[in-house]
Design an enzyme around this catalytic site. Structure first.
Site, mmCIF file in Angstrom:
data_model
loop_
_atom_site.group_PDB
_atom_site.id
_atom_site.type_symbol
_atom_site.label_atom_id
_atom_site.label_comp_id
_atom_site.label_asym_id
_atom_site.label_seq_id
_atom_site.Cartn_x
_atom_site.Cartn_y
_atom_site.Cartn_z
ATOM 1 N N LEU A 90 5.322 -2.326 12.916
ATOM 2 C CA LEU A 90 4.338 -2.163 11.836
ATOM 3 C C LEU A 90 3.392 -1.006 12.110
ATOM 4 O O LEU A 90 2.590 -0.635 11.252
ATOM 5 C CB LEU A 90 3.478 -3.439 11.734
ATOM 6 C CG LEU A 90 4.154 -4.733 11.309
ATOM 7 C CD1 LEU A 90 3.455 -5.926 11.950
ATOM 8 C CD2 LEU A 90 4.163 -4.868 9.812
ATOM 9 N N TYR A 94 -3.527 11.207 4.811
ATOM 10 C CA TYR A 94 -2.260 11.953 4.674
ATOM 11 C C TYR A 94 -2.492 13.454 4.495
ATOM 12 O O TYR A 94 -1.752 14.254 5.035
ATOM 13 C CB TYR A 94 -1.412 11.437 3.505
ATOM 14 C CG TYR A 94 -1.147 9.953 3.507
ATOM 15 C CD1 TYR A 94 -1.275 9.184 4.663
ATOM 16 C CD2 TYR A 94 -0.739 9.308 2.333
ATOM 17 C CE1 TYR A 94 -1.036 7.826 4.644
ATOM 18 C CE2 TYR A 94 -0.489 7.954 2.315
ATOM 19 C CZ TYR A 94 -0.647 7.208 3.471
ATOM 20 O OH TYR A 94 -0.400 5.859 3.442
ATOM 21 N N TYR A 108 3.137 11.585 4.760
ATOM 22 C CA TYR A 108 3.427 10.187 5.130
ATOM 23 C C TYR A 108 4.789 9.762 4.589
ATOM 24 O O TYR A 108 5.652 9.284 5.332
ATOM 25 C CB TYR A 108 2.302 9.321 4.562
ATOM 26 C CG TYR A 108 2.488 7.823 4.567
ATOM 27 C CD1 TYR A 108 2.408 7.083 5.740
ATOM 28 C CD2 TYR A 108 2.685 7.129 3.366
ATOM 29 C CE1 TYR A 108 2.524 5.694 5.722
ATOM 30 C CE2 TYR A 108 2.790 5.737 3.340
ATOM 31 C CZ TYR A 108 2.716 5.024 4.519
ATOM 32 O OH TYR A 108 2.821 3.653 4.501
ATOM 33 N N ARG A 142 -7.966 1.873 1.818
ATOM 34 C CA ARG A 142 -7.135 1.795 0.609
ATOM 35 C C ARG A 142 -7.928 1.158 -0.531
ATOM 36 O O ARG A 142 -9.028 0.642 -0.325
ATOM 37 C CB ARG A 142 -5.840 1.042 0.924
ATOM 38 C CG ARG A 142 -4.903 1.912 1.755
ATOM 39 C CD ARG A 142 -3.725 1.143 2.299
ATOM 40 N NE ARG A 142 -4.077 0.318 3.446
ATOM 41 C CZ ARG A 142 -3.206 -0.330 4.215
ATOM 42 N NH1 ARG A 142 -1.919 -0.252 3.957
ATOM 43 N NH2 ARG A 142 -3.600 -1.065 5.249
ATOM 44 N N LYS A 184 -15.206 3.976 -8.022
ATOM 45 C CA LYS A 184 -14.815 5.368 -8.279
ATOM 46 C C LYS A 184 -13.359 5.455 -8.723
ATOM 47 O O LYS A 184 -12.459 5.046 -7.968
ATOM 48 C CB LYS A 184 -15.011 6.195 -7.008
ATOM 49 C CG LYS A 184 -16.466 6.345 -6.661
ATOM 50 C CD LYS A 184 -16.651 7.216 -5.451
ATOM 51 C CE LYS A 184 -18.134 7.388 -5.186
ATOM 52 N NZ LYS A 184 -18.408 7.746 -3.806
ATOM 53 N N VAL A 233 -10.283 7.675 -9.302
ATOM 54 C CA VAL A 233 -9.762 8.998 -8.957
ATOM 55 C C VAL A 233 -8.925 9.535 -10.120
ATOM 56 O O VAL A 233 -8.004 8.853 -10.592
ATOM 57 C CB VAL A 233 -8.914 8.913 -7.662
ATOM 58 C CG1 VAL A 233 -8.198 10.228 -7.387
ATOM 59 C CG2 VAL A 233 -9.795 8.519 -6.481
ATOM 60 N N ARG A 246 4.780 2.398 -9.862
ATOM 61 C CA ARG A 246 5.609 1.782 -8.810
ATOM 62 C C ARG A 246 6.052 0.383 -9.201
ATOM 63 O O ARG A 246 5.350 -0.584 -8.915
ATOM 64 C CB ARG A 246 4.804 1.651 -7.526
ATOM 65 C CG ARG A 246 4.513 2.928 -6.815
ATOM 66 C CD ARG A 246 3.780 2.605 -5.549
ATOM 67 N NE ARG A 246 3.426 3.812 -4.848
ATOM 68 C CZ ARG A 246 2.432 3.891 -3.978
ATOM 69 N NH1 ARG A 246 1.695 2.810 -3.719
ATOM 70 N NH2 ARG A 246 2.169 5.011 -3.365
#
Ligand code: NAD
Ligand code: UDP
Length: 387
Positions: free
Chosen positions: A94, A103, A183, A233, A249, A251, A339
């Site tokens: 992990l 990244y 990444y 995250r 916030k 993005v 996703r």
């Protein structure tokens, strides 16, 4: 707990020793709990930190006794690694740098952590005939095919252009100067290496692609249990804003879409992989919840509503604020547009399905965040800043 356990094919499950690298992180801490609470397996827990598993280590009188052993090891440079892998039946890796804010700002550390540092783990498993469950990411899919179609194209509605399938979808990343993809690219190459070790040298492997697993203990709250300037995250960023009564916030307008799965559902899938090698070996698994899709803006709105409910505090009049990705993450940021995991393979091989709705998982997670951090944040906010 001593009752005999059976796998999906009705065969008894033998107790095993698991070398878990990165056991002290978010996913590792939940996986350790699951294994100790519900199985007879032993864990060799490797990490540089153990704060998130302290409750599992502290006392020898705990019901699982000596079934967990912590080894403070940095896998970048520690000769004990091979020995621990050799002592185990299964290795789960992990360990990673896996926060998007790193990244594009720490691309070298990101690439080393996700590719170079994972190499010896793969090698030792392959050379010693040990099974490996390697944690990759849904980010290896990058952007959807549909994102390149004209905005008004009806094909954008066609699942063929956005559903992400383990063995069929391409991996679509941005240009090299968009360092966000360092990444995803490193994870893709280590997946290819693991797969090749399987094909050429018979390594028994399973690759896991998590789709935004969230829940208690994810990341940190800046200035409380992590650096002031740190950017975790999205779950922890938004939790931090809610705890501090600041606008959340968004993005680049919060238009990107994600599917969120509850960590406890996802951990069930990992346990099925651990205990059903005949069904899991040689497979790449999407693990996510296709029913929990929202835009980041919708996530912000839902978290604001849920937090008001669990904390009893009213919401701000203007709960969100727009920020540019350059301002928030710096140069070289880019994003995955959408996703949605295809669930065919994990369904067929392991019969796994996620259960928890987004509202329910946010309710239990934000209850945890409030209980764990509200007092500390209040104190930190009240304290005059030292000059
Ligand atoms: P995490 O950052 O909470 O856990 C990673 C752990 O690895 C940390 O405790 C860290 O200290 C440890 N680690 C890192 N480098 C190490 C080293 N050199 N030696 C020893 N330990 C080291 O992250 P997580 O969310 O638990 O993610 C675990 C894995 O799942 C990662 O590989 C990540 O890329 C993957 N993943 C997670 C998600 C998610 O939704 N949480 C999504 C996609 C992929
Ligand atoms: N994001 C945001 N505000 C924040 C943190 C993140 O709008 O305070 C967005 C980010 O740009 C991305 C999404 O939320 O579109 C999910 O970000 P996360 O850090 O969870 O990682 P990712 O899903 O991209 O791997």
């Amino acid at each position: 707990m001593a009752t005999e356990r059976f796998n999906l094919d009705g065969r008894p499950i033998k107790p095993m020793t698991i070398c878990m690298i990165g056991a002290g992180g978010f996913i590792g801490s939940h996986l350790c709990e699951k294994i100790l609470y519900e199985t007879p397996h032993k864990i060799l827990a490797l990490d540089v930190y153990n704060d998130k598993i302290k409750h599992l280590l502290e006392s020898e009188s705990l019901p699982w006794g000596d079934r967990i052993q912590f080894h403070r090891i940095n896998i970048k440079h520690d000769s004990r690694l091979e020995g621990l892998i050799k002592m185990s039946d299964l290795t789960i890796n992990l360990a990673a740098i896996c926060t998007p804010a790193d990244y594009n700002t720490r691309p070298l550390d990101t690439i080393y952590s996700n590719f170079i540092d994972a190499l010896p783990v793969v090698k030792y498993c392959s050379e010693n005939g040990k099974r490996l469950i390697h944690f990759s990411t849904c980010e290896v899919y990058g952007k959807t095919i549909g994102s390149f179609l004209p905005k008004d194209s009806p094909l954008r509605e066609d699942p063929a252009y956005y559903i992400l399938k383990e063995n069929a979808s391409p991996c679509i990343f941005g240009s090299i100067e968009k360092q966000r993809w360092s990444y995803a690219c490193a994870k893709q190459l280590i997946e290819r290496l693991v797969y090749a070790e399987g094909a050429e040298n018979g390594l028994e492997f399973t690759i896991v692609r998590p789709f935004n697993w969230i829940g208690p203990r994810m990341d940190f709250i800046p200035g409380i249990d992590g650096p002031n300037e740190g950017v975790p995250r999205v779950l922890a960023c938004f939790s931090n804003n809610l705890l501090r009564r600041e606008p959340l916030k968004l993005v680049d307008g919060g238009q990107s879409q994600r599917t969120f799965v509850y960590i406890k559902d996802a951990i069930e899938a990992v346990l099925l992989m651990i205990e059903n090698p005949a069904r899991a070996n040689g497979q790449i698994f999407n693990v996510g919840n296709p029913h929990n899709e929202v835009t980041v803006r919708q996530l912000a709105e839902m978290m604001t509503e849920v937090y008001a409910k669990v904390s009893g505090e009213s919401s701000l009049e203007e709960p969100t604020i727009d920020v540019s990705s350059k301002e928030f993450y710096g140069e070289g940021y880019d994003d995955s547009d959408k996703r949605i995991p295809d669930m065919t393979i994990i369904n067929r091989q392991l019969g796994w399905n996620p259960k928890t709705s987004l509202w329910d998982l946010l309710e239990s997670t934000l209850t945890y965040q409030h209980r764990t951090y509200a007092e500390a944040v209040k104190k930190a906010v009240a304290k005059p800043t030292s000059s």
